[in-house]
Every structure is written in structure tokens, then in C-alpha cells.
Design a protein around this motif. Structure first.
Motif, mmCIF file in Angstrom:
data_model
loop_
_atom_site.group_PDB
_atom_site.id
_atom_site.type_symbol
_atom_site.label_atom_id
_atom_site.label_comp_id
_atom_site.label_asym_id
_atom_site.label_seq_id
_atom_site.Cartn_x
_atom_site.Cartn_y
_atom_site.Cartn_z
ATOM 1 N N THR A 48 0.845 -1.189 0.000
ATOM 2 C CA THR A 48 0.000 0.000 0.000
ATOM 3 C C THR A 48 0.887 1.249 0.000
ATOM 4 O OG1 THR A 48 -0.105 0.219 2.400
ATOM 5 C CG2 THR A 48 -1.679 -1.305 1.377
ATOM 6 N N ASP A 49 0.262 2.399 0.020
ATOM 7 C CA ASP A 49 1.030 3.648 -0.012
ATOM 8 C C ASP A 49 1.883 3.855 1.238
ATOM 9 O OD1 ASP A 49 -0.067 4.168 -2.477
ATOM 10 O OD2 ASP A 49 -1.704 5.385 -1.680
ATOM 11 N N VAL A 50 1.691 3.028 2.243
ATOM 12 C CA VAL A 50 2.513 3.105 3.453
ATOM 13 C C VAL A 50 3.984 2.840 3.138
ATOM 14 C CG1 VAL A 50 2.914 2.075 5.734
ATOM 15 C CG2 VAL A 50 0.585 2.488 4.932
ATOM 16 N N TYR A 79 -1.074 13.227 -4.373
ATOM 17 C CA TYR A 79 0.056 13.959 -4.942
ATOM 18 C C TYR A 79 0.663 14.899 -3.893
ATOM 19 C CZ TYR A 79 2.569 17.187 -8.059
ATOM 20 O OH TYR A 79 3.520 17.974 -8.658
ATOM 21 N N LYS A 80 -0.178 15.686 -3.257
ATOM 22 C CA LYS A 80 0.324 16.653 -2.279
ATOM 23 C C LYS A 80 0.948 15.961 -1.066
ATOM 24 C CE LYS A 80 -2.606 20.610 -3.390
ATOM 25 N NZ LYS A 80 -3.620 21.564 -2.879
ATOM 26 N N LYS A 81 0.349 14.869 -0.631
ATOM 27 C CA LYS A 81 0.883 14.130 0.516
ATOM 28 C C LYS A 81 2.311 13.663 0.249
ATOM 29 C CE LYS A 81 0.168 9.865 3.139
ATOM 30 N NZ LYS A 81 -0.705 8.663 3.319
ATOM 31 N N LEU A 82 2.530 13.081 -0.932
ATOM 32 C CA LEU A 82 3.852 12.539 -1.241
ATOM 33 C C LEU A 82 4.849 13.644 -1.604
ATOM 34 C CD1 LEU A 82 2.661 9.320 -3.035
ATOM 35 C CD2 LEU A 82 3.872 9.470 -0.863
ATOM 36 N N LYS A 83 4.363 14.730 -2.181
ATOM 37 C CA LYS A 83 5.246 15.883 -2.397
ATOM 38 C C LYS A 83 5.757 16.412 -1.056
ATOM 39 C CE LYS A 83 6.325 18.161 -5.284
ATOM 40 N NZ LYS A 83 7.678 18.168 -5.932
#
Length: 209
Positions: A48-50, A79-83
Motif C-alpha cells: 500500500t502507499d505506506v 500527490y500533495k501528501k507525497l510531495k
């Protein structure tokens, strides 16, 4: 030097992006999804994205493989979270897209096969210009926009952030469309559209969302 890539998502939009990356001989580490899945390209399921808590943002690049079929905050939020975690998103351009030398593409832009982006166009971050879309000269397209397949934007159009332009829609020159609006499939837009509007028909008429 190109870094290895992780694709977020495993649906149809992710498959289109995978094709582009393979044509460019990019190394793909695998993909993320909410649960373990198989992949038609035999890419590895990474979790997952974790998992992004365990990678060094300086050593990999990301491709956001989640498409949209209307107004949605999911792409923008992820997008903003990972940026904010320091990651960089790849600009993906199919080799059979036509991009003018004076066009500018912000981070995470995705341009599919057969799309045409004419001179002095500006495209904001994390925006999709889908298959066969035509973006004529001097258009300014905001961030997190989806211009769906077969859409035509004539010259000098401005599109606000997080707006969805539906399949086959046509927008005449000089029009301004606000943010968070939905232009329905096949609509013909001949008047300016404010933010938070749903627009359908020929000629298109707007209704507040």
C-alpha cells in the motif's frame, strides 16, 4: 540520470502510463494498491502507499496512476501528501504526442498518445492531457486538471485547478473556466464558466455543483 519508478495504482490509467514508461525504457520497481493484486505487465506489487515511509525520496521517482472520471480530490490529495514527503513525480509524455517547443509542463504532467499541445501552452502540475486531446496555442491549464480523450481546447483558454473536461468536449477560443468544475462529455462551451459548476449540452449550460 533517470531514477527507478514506482507507479501508484494498478487500473486502466496505470496501464497506459506503464506503456509510456516501457517505451522510454524506464526501470519500474513495481506498483502500489490498497491490496495485493496481479499486474498485466508482471510488475511487482510493492504494498500500500505506506511503503513510501521506507523509501528514500531522492532515490526513486513516482508516477500517479490513478485516473479520474469526474471531480475528485483523491489524485490531488495523494500527490500533495507525497510531495510533502519529498517525492518527485515524473512528467510522462507518449512519444507519439506532439508538444510545441514553447509549451511548459509542470511536474507530474501526463500526456497520452496522439495529444497535441501547441505553442505557449502552460500545463499545471499533476494534470492529465489524455489520448487525442488537442490543446491549441496560449492555453493556460491549472493543476490537477483532467482533459479527457478527444477533447478540443481552442486558443487562449484558461482552465482553473481541479477541473474535469469530459470526453469529446469542445471549448471555443478565449473562454475561461473556473476551478473544481465539470464539463460533461460532448459539451460545447461557448461562454465563460465560473468555479464549482457542472456544464452539459450543446451549447453547454451550467448548473452549480
Amino acid at each position: 540520470m533517470n531514477k527507478p519508478i514506482i507507479i501508484l495504482g494498478n487500473g486502466g490509467h496505470a496501464s497506459v502510463l506503464t506503456e509510456i514508461l516501457l517505451l522510454q525504457n524506464r526501470k519500474i520497481l513495481g506498483f502500489t494498491a490498497p491490496e495485493e493484486q496481479t499486474n498485466s505487465y508482471d510488475l511487482k506489487y510493492l504494498g500500500t502507499d505506506v511503503i513510501f515511509e521506507n523509501y528514500n525520496p531522492l532515490e526513486v521517482e513516482l508516477v500517479l496512476g490513478l485516473g479520474t472520471v469526474g471531480i475528485s480530490n483523491v489524485r490531488q490529495s495523494l500527490y500533495k501528501k507525497l510531495k510533502n514527503q519529498g517525492y518527485t513525480f515524473v512528467i510522462c509524455v507518449h512519444p507519439r504526442a506532439i508538444i510545441a517547443s514553447t509549451a511548459t509542463l509542470d511536474e507530474g504532467t501526463q500526456i497520452m498518445a496522439g495529444a497535441v499541445v501547441q505553442p505557449h501552452v502552460q500545463i499545471g502540475e499533476n494534470t492529465i492531457i489524455n489520448t487525442g486531446a488537442i490543446i491549441e496555442h496560449d492555453c493556460i491549464i491549472g493543476a490537477h486538471v483532467h482533459v479527457a480523450p478527444g477533447t478540443t481546447l481552442s486558443g487562449n483558454i484558461q482552465i482553473g485547478d481541479c477541473t474535469h473536461i469530459g470526453t469529446g468536449a469542445k471549448i471555443i477560443q478565449g473562454i475561461t473556466i473556473g476551478s473544481h468544475s465539470l464539463i460533461g462529455a460532448g459539451a460545447v462551451v461557448v461562454n465563460n464558466i465560473s468555479s464549482n459548476q457542472k456544464v452539459i449540452g450543446i451549447p453547454a449550460k451550467s448548473h452549480r455543483i
